[in-house]
Design a protein around this motif. Structure first.
Motif, PDB file in Angstrom:
ATOM      1  N   ILE A 192     -31.200 -18.529  -0.770  1.00  0.00           N
ATOM      2  CA  ILE A 192     -30.406 -18.070   0.373  1.00  0.00           C
ATOM      3  C   ILE A 192     -30.637 -18.981   1.571  1.00  0.00           C
ATOM      4  O   ILE A 192     -29.694 -19.410   2.252  1.00  0.00           O
ATOM      5  CB  ILE A 192     -30.762 -16.618   0.737  1.00  0.00           C
ATOM      6  CG1 ILE A 192     -30.327 -15.657  -0.390  1.00  0.00           C
ATOM      7  CG2 ILE A 192     -30.120 -16.216   2.062  1.00  0.00           C
ATOM      8  CD1 ILE A 192     -28.840 -15.509  -0.534  1.00  0.00           C
ATOM      9  N   GLU A 247     -21.750 -10.856   2.571  1.00  0.00           N
ATOM     10  CA  GLU A 247     -22.227 -12.217   2.326  1.00  0.00           C
ATOM     11  C   GLU A 247     -21.113 -13.233   2.574  1.00  0.00           C
ATOM     12  O   GLU A 247     -21.341 -14.293   3.168  1.00  0.00           O
ATOM     13  CB  GLU A 247     -22.751 -12.349   0.901  1.00  0.00           C
ATOM     14  CG  GLU A 247     -23.380 -13.712   0.634  1.00  0.00           C
ATOM     15  CD  GLU A 247     -23.897 -13.859  -0.788  1.00  0.00           C
ATOM     16  OE1 GLU A 247     -24.959 -14.456  -0.971  1.00  0.00           O
ATOM     17  OE2 GLU A 247     -23.228 -13.360  -1.723  1.00  0.00           O
ATOM     18  N   PHE A 275     -32.807 -11.573   1.987  1.00  0.00           N
ATOM     19  CA  PHE A 275     -31.603 -12.138   2.594  1.00  0.00           C
ATOM     20  C   PHE A 275     -31.817 -12.450   4.075  1.00  0.00           C
ATOM     21  O   PHE A 275     -31.524 -13.557   4.533  1.00  0.00           O
ATOM     22  CB  PHE A 275     -30.428 -11.160   2.442  1.00  0.00           C
ATOM     23  CG  PHE A 275     -29.105 -11.721   2.908  1.00  0.00           C
ATOM     24  CD1 PHE A 275     -28.253 -12.340   2.010  1.00  0.00           C
ATOM     25  CD2 PHE A 275     -28.710 -11.631   4.240  1.00  0.00           C
ATOM     26  CE1 PHE A 275     -27.035 -12.866   2.427  1.00  0.00           C
ATOM     27  CE2 PHE A 275     -27.503 -12.153   4.672  1.00  0.00           C
ATOM     28  CZ  PHE A 275     -26.656 -12.765   3.769  1.00  0.00           C
ATOM     29  N   SER A 288     -18.977 -12.434  -4.740  1.00  0.00           N
ATOM     30  CA  SER A 288     -20.019 -12.124  -3.766  1.00  0.00           C
ATOM     31  C   SER A 288     -19.627 -10.888  -2.973  1.00  0.00           C
ATOM     32  O   SER A 288     -18.472 -10.447  -2.988  1.00  0.00           O
ATOM     33  CB  SER A 288     -20.229 -13.309  -2.820  1.00  0.00           C
ATOM     34  OG  SER A 288     -19.051 -13.576  -2.097  1.00  0.00           O
ATOM     35  N   THR A 289     -20.592 -10.309  -2.261  1.00  0.00           N
ATOM     36  CA  THR A 289     -20.323  -9.121  -1.455  1.00  0.00           C
ATOM     37  C   THR A 289     -19.517  -9.489  -0.221  1.00  0.00           C
ATOM     38  O   THR A 289     -19.484 -10.642   0.219  1.00  0.00           O
ATOM     39  CB  THR A 289     -21.639  -8.470  -1.010  1.00  0.00           C
ATOM     40  OG1 THR A 289     -22.374  -9.416  -0.221  1.00  0.00           O
ATOM     41  CG2 THR A 289     -22.477  -8.059  -2.203  1.00  0.00           C
ATOM     42  N   THR A 300     -25.968 -10.599  -4.536  1.00  0.00           N
ATOM     43  CA  THR A 300     -26.588 -11.592  -3.653  1.00  0.00           C
ATOM     44  C   THR A 300     -27.781 -12.255  -4.321  1.00  0.00           C
ATOM     45  O   THR A 300     -28.348 -13.203  -3.774  1.00  0.00           O
ATOM     46  CB  THR A 300     -27.069 -10.931  -2.350  1.00  0.00           C
ATOM     47  OG1 THR A 300     -28.042  -9.911  -2.658  1.00  0.00           O
ATOM     48  CG2 THR A 300     -25.916 -10.308  -1.588  1.00  0.00           C
ATOM     49  N   ASP A 306     -27.635  -5.117   2.403  1.00  0.00           N
ATOM     50  CA  ASP A 306     -28.182  -5.653   1.161  1.00  0.00           C
ATOM     51  C   ASP A 306     -29.065  -4.609   0.494  1.00  0.00           C
ATOM     52  O   ASP A 306     -30.301  -4.705   0.479  1.00  0.00           O
ATOM     53  CB  ASP A 306     -28.967  -6.941   1.427  1.00  0.00           C
ATOM     54  CG  ASP A 306     -29.102  -7.794   0.174  1.00  0.00           C
ATOM     55  OD1 ASP A 306     -28.496  -7.434  -0.853  1.00  0.00           O
ATOM     56  OD2 ASP A 306     -29.802  -8.809   0.220  1.00  0.00           O
TER      57      ASP A 306
END
Length: 363
Positions: A66, A185, A247, A181-182, A239, A231
């Motif tokens: 990350i 994010e 994160f 991805s979320t 993630t 998260d």
């Protein structure tokens, strides 16, 4: 934001030259940062941190991937506008810089590595036409599809490609509703990348300093809070973190690293980190096939799992990545950039309007 008015030079071949009289900003610090980011991604994917004392705990609290990726987006947001202003054509960036290396590395990986150790996922090989089209257009992540190479997911968020899609509306829908991805994010990546662009504009005097810094501060705080607030639960598997700390902490560290680089930007950087920056794109693309090759060639019990011997596979991996990245940079990237410039020059020449015919005299 208040943008300071600029008077660009006369367009040449559809491009706008940067204003003259502005100082050329030093780029050594950016080379070093992007080199570090690419190498950290490779180290993270190999799992080197797990070989260190308390490596598992460190990885849970601080996801190295990350941090590296967010640093990559900060640097990209800063350097891509500068590169485009210097070269003046977004087509050259993609034709000469992005595609040649991807095509060569994916082709070689398919030819050299067997299916059981392939760097290209099985789902891509099982649906070659659909996956190839999505990957060529760099829309695979937005279409909830797999990357032909694991590291290609970040290229879907490249500023030229993504900016045009979002402006068209389609990219926004795909990114926010269908991406792998979320949502938080994706938004954090976008904001981080454009924050890097804002920093570049501030330095160039093209953006009001106070408002630009306030916006960058907002992005930093929002990115940290995004991990704390969102998260959780099912987001972990999207993630690839194991807790919100994994994160938020590396996200803040990416900004701190970027800020440290800026503080040192006027200094002369050693040759090794600047060389690493020069080959960073190759490192980013090449390390996935090398990882699969090392996994195939080095048996699990070839080296001890304790003591100094446990680091030998990692050292072999890093040495192979750096050696091959230097070769692909010289033989593929630089050649691709030259061919891309020639191709664009040919296209511009053919598309340029011809001379206006003179009217015939009467009689």
């Amino acid at each position: 934001m208040t943008v300071i008015e600029q008077h660009p030079a006369k367009p040449v071949g559809g491009a706008v030259k940067p204003p003259t009289g502005q100082p050329v900003l030093p780029m050594g610090w950016l080379d070093a940062l992007r080199g570090v980011a690419a190498l950290l991604v490779a180290v993270h994917h190999f799992g080197l941190i797990h070989l260190l004392p308390y490596g598992g705990t460190i990885n849970r609290k601080f996801d190295l991937g990350i941090s590296a990726v967010m640093l990559f987006f900060l640097v990209s947001g800063y350097i891509v506008p500068a590169s485009l202003e210097r070269r003046g054509d977004v087509r050259g960036f993609w034709i000469g810089r992005i595609y040649p290396l991807l095509i060569v590395v994916i082709t070689v990986a398919l030819l050299v590595l067997p299916r059981a150790h392939s760097a290209v996922p099985d789902v891509v090989l099982d649906h070659p036409l659909r996956s190839s089209l999505a990957n060529v257009l760099l829309l695979h992540e937005m279409l909830n599809g797999p990357s032909a190479l694991g590291a290609m997911w970040t290229l879907c968020a490249g500023p030229p490609r993504l900016g045009s899609l979002v402006l068209g509306g389609l990219g926004a829908v795909l990114l926010f509703l269908n991406a792998r991805s979320t949502f938080f994010e994706s938004m954090t990546i976008l904001a981080t990348m454009f924050a890097g662009t804002a920093v570049h504009r501030i330095e160039r005097g093209q953006l009001d300093r106070l408002q630009g810094l306030l916006c960058c501060g907002f992005v930093l705080v929002s990115g940290v809070l995004a991990g704390v607030l969102y998260d959780h639960g099912d987001a972990f598997c999207r993630t690839w973190t194991s807790g919100w700390e994994g994160f938020s902490l590396p996200y803040a560290a990416a900004w701190a690293t970027f800020g440290l680089g800026m503080l040192l930007r006027d200094r002369r950087f050693p040759r090794v980190p600047t060389w690493l920056g020069a080959i960073s794109y190759s490192v980013y693309v090449v390390h996935i096939p090398v990882l699969h090759a090392v996994d195939r060639l080095i048996p699990q019990d070839a080296f001890p799992h304790h003591g100094p011997g446990r680091f030998v596979p990692a050292l072999i991996f890093l040495a192979a990545v750096l050696l091959l990245s230097d070769l692909t940079h010289r033989l593929v990237e630089l050649l691709g950039q030259r061919l891309g410039r020639r191709l664009l020059k040919t296209l511009d020449t053919r598309s340029a309007p011809g001379p206006t015919p003179r009217p015939r005299s009467g009689g």
